[in-house]
Design a protein around this motif. Sequence first.
Motif, PDB file in Angstrom:
ATOM      1  N   THR A 145      39.252  35.997  42.694  1.00  0.00           N
ATOM      2  CA  THR A 145      38.816  37.171  42.110  1.00  0.00           C
ATOM      3  C   THR A 145      38.410  38.142  42.739  1.00  0.00           C
ATOM      4  OG1 THR A 145      37.901  35.380  40.395  1.00  0.00           O
ATOM      5  CG2 THR A 145      36.901  37.738  40.618  1.00  0.00           C
ATOM      6  N   VAL A 146      38.151  37.925  44.230  1.00  0.00           N
ATOM      7  CA  VAL A 146      37.805  38.995  45.266  1.00  0.00           C
ATOM      8  C   VAL A 146      39.079  39.780  45.560  1.00  0.00           C
ATOM      9  CG1 VAL A 146      37.053  39.387  47.562  1.00  0.00           C
ATOM     10  CG2 VAL A 146      35.740  37.627  46.254  1.00  0.00           C
ATOM     11  N   PHE A 147      40.085  39.189  45.702  1.00  0.00           N
ATOM     12  CA  PHE A 147      41.296  39.758  46.010  1.00  0.00           C
ATOM     13  C   PHE A 147      42.010  40.672  44.977  1.00  0.00           C
ATOM     14  CE2 PHE A 147      42.714  36.288  49.028  1.00  0.00           C
ATOM     15  CZ  PHE A 147      42.615  37.187  50.204  1.00  0.00           C
ATOM     16  N   LYS A 148      41.726  40.164  43.465  1.00  0.00           N
ATOM     17  CA  LYS A 148      42.094  40.758  42.601  1.00  0.00           C
ATOM     18  C   LYS A 148      41.053  42.094  42.389  1.00  0.00           C
ATOM     19  CE  LYS A 148      42.708  40.649  37.497  1.00  0.00           C
ATOM     20  NZ  LYS A 148      42.638  39.697  36.095  1.00  0.00           N
ATOM     21  N   THR A 149      39.732  41.854  42.542  1.00  0.00           N
ATOM     22  CA  THR A 149      38.637  43.118  42.502  1.00  0.00           C
ATOM     23  C   THR A 149      39.292  44.166  43.436  1.00  0.00           C
ATOM     24  OG1 THR A 149      37.252  41.527  41.717  1.00  0.00           O
ATOM     25  CG2 THR A 149      36.287  43.622  42.262  1.00  0.00           C
ATOM     26  N   ALA A 150      39.429  43.674  44.694  1.00  0.00           N
ATOM     27  CA  ALA A 150      39.814  44.691  46.017  1.00  0.00           C
ATOM     28  C   ALA A 150      40.967  45.189  45.332  1.00  0.00           C
ATOM     29  CB  ALA A 150      40.054  43.902  47.181  1.00  0.00           C
ATOM     30  N   GLU A 151      42.011  44.675  44.941  1.00  0.00           N
ATOM     31  CA  GLU A 151      43.268  45.566  44.444  1.00  0.00           C
ATOM     32  C   GLU A 151      43.005  46.800  43.530  1.00  0.00           C
ATOM     33  OE1 GLU A 151      47.767  44.534  43.174  1.00  0.00           O
ATOM     34  OE2 GLU A 151      46.271  42.869  43.088  1.00  0.00           O
ATOM     35  N   GLU A 152      42.144  46.248  42.592  1.00  0.00           N
ATOM     36  CA  GLU A 152      41.654  47.268  41.527  1.00  0.00           C
ATOM     37  C   GLU A 152      40.877  48.298  41.956  1.00  0.00           C
ATOM     38  OE1 GLU A 152      40.319  44.645  38.532  1.00  0.00           O
ATOM     39  OE2 GLU A 152      42.267  44.055  37.910  1.00  0.00           O
ATOM     40  N   ASN A 153      39.917  47.707  42.923  1.00  0.00           N
ATOM     41  CA  ASN A 153      38.730  48.741  43.471  1.00  0.00           C
ATOM     42  C   ASN A 153      38.410  48.722  44.699  1.00  0.00           C
ATOM     43  OD1 ASN A 153      36.704  50.479  43.833  1.00  0.00           O
ATOM     44  ND2 ASN A 153      35.214  48.696  42.738  1.00  0.00           N
ATOM     45  N   PRO A 154      39.198  49.334  45.701  1.00  0.00           N
ATOM     46  CA  PRO A 154      39.299  49.044  47.311  1.00  0.00           C
ATOM     47  C   PRO A 154      37.962  49.283  47.760  1.00  0.00           C
ATOM     48  CG  PRO A 154      41.255  50.348  46.610  1.00  0.00           C
ATOM     49  CD  PRO A 154      40.356  50.271  45.346  1.00  0.00           C
ATOM     50  N   THR A 155      36.789  49.946  46.947  1.00  0.00           N
ATOM     51  CA  THR A 155      35.605  50.106  47.496  1.00  0.00           C
ATOM     52  C   THR A 155      34.612  49.272  46.812  1.00  0.00           C
ATOM     53  OG1 THR A 155      34.994  51.902  45.517  1.00  0.00           O
ATOM     54  CG2 THR A 155      36.034  52.949  47.539  1.00  0.00           C
ATOM     55  N   MET A 156      35.036  48.105  46.401  1.00  0.00           N
ATOM     56  CA  MET A 156      34.303  46.948  46.167  1.00  0.00           C
ATOM     57  C   MET A 156      33.443  46.406  47.333  1.00  0.00           C
ATOM     58  SD  MET A 156      35.511  43.896  47.039  1.00  0.00           S
ATOM     59  CE  MET A 156      35.033  42.718  45.691  1.00  0.00           C
ATOM     60  N   THR A 157      32.458  45.838  47.171  1.00  0.00           N
ATOM     61  CA  THR A 157      31.678  45.178  48.329  1.00  0.00           C
ATOM     62  C   THR A 157      31.303  43.771  47.986  1.00  0.00           C
ATOM     63  OG1 THR A 157      29.364  45.851  47.302  1.00  0.00           O
ATOM     64  CG2 THR A 157      30.556  47.528  48.947  1.00  0.00           C
ATOM     65  N   LEU A 158      30.960  43.095  48.987  1.00  0.00           N
ATOM     66  CA  LEU A 158      30.584  41.626  49.071  1.00  0.00           C
ATOM     67  C   LEU A 158      29.227  41.899  49.794  1.00  0.00           C
ATOM     68  CD1 LEU A 158      33.484  39.521  50.099  1.00  0.00           C
ATOM     69  CD2 LEU A 158      32.806  39.802  47.674  1.00  0.00           C
ATOM     70  N   THR A 159      28.443  40.848  49.181  1.00  0.00           N
ATOM     71  CA  THR A 159      26.722  40.779  49.895  1.00  0.00           C
ATOM     72  C   THR A 159      26.967  39.392  50.374  1.00  0.00           C
ATOM     73  OG1 THR A 159      26.025  42.598  48.897  1.00  0.00           O
ATOM     74  CG2 THR A 159      24.283  40.953  49.481  1.00  0.00           C
TER      75      THR A 159
END
Length: 215
Positions: A145-159
């Motif tokens: 899910t993280v990989f998919k989210t980053a592909e769709e939104n490169p500015t996504m963050t993890l905490t």
Amino acid sequence: MAVYAFFYKDKYIFRKINMDKFTTLTSTIVPLPLENVDTDQIVPARFLKAVSKEGFGDNLFRDWRYDKEGNINPSFVLNNPVYSGQILVAGKNFGSGSSREHAAWAIAGYGFRVVVSSFFADIFKGNALNNGILPVVVSPGFLSTVFKTAEENPTMTLTVDLEKQLITNDATGESEYFEINAHKKECLLKGLDDIDYLLSRKDKIETYEKMALLS
């Protein structure tokens, strides 16, 4: 700060280790969706002659970042200006291969504080913790899910919350608990390496030794 000494080529080498405290980190990520990334790919063997940590970040993923002529490989993620941050997210079985600590030096030297994967090689995991890097093991589903989210939104963050041992995908709100050795957790939270940890308990050690002599 602690100082390590080791014998190399007929002389003693002294190396200072600075450990920054780690509590909570929110950062954009660098996604590396490759499995079985070994330590020779993290830092090639030809750079292992150095006995100082300085400059190792320049050689992180050297053979992927540059071609044989030394030209930048624009297709590699570290050369993609869209992605940056203090969290590296990698595929399954990250850090396999030889036990070289230089791999952890290179990751830390580049500026990463956290590496996320669904599985780490044990020796690499230990080397990372000893150098102030937090290896976070997540489920394959969370990682995907993280990989998919980053592909769709490169500015996504993890905490990453070390105290709670919780990692959160801030774009989706999904969280997972992660495991960490209690001793290493305390060291990271307090910014201590193993030598600093022992020195912080000097009084208790001396008390124990005195009691042992009297018994």
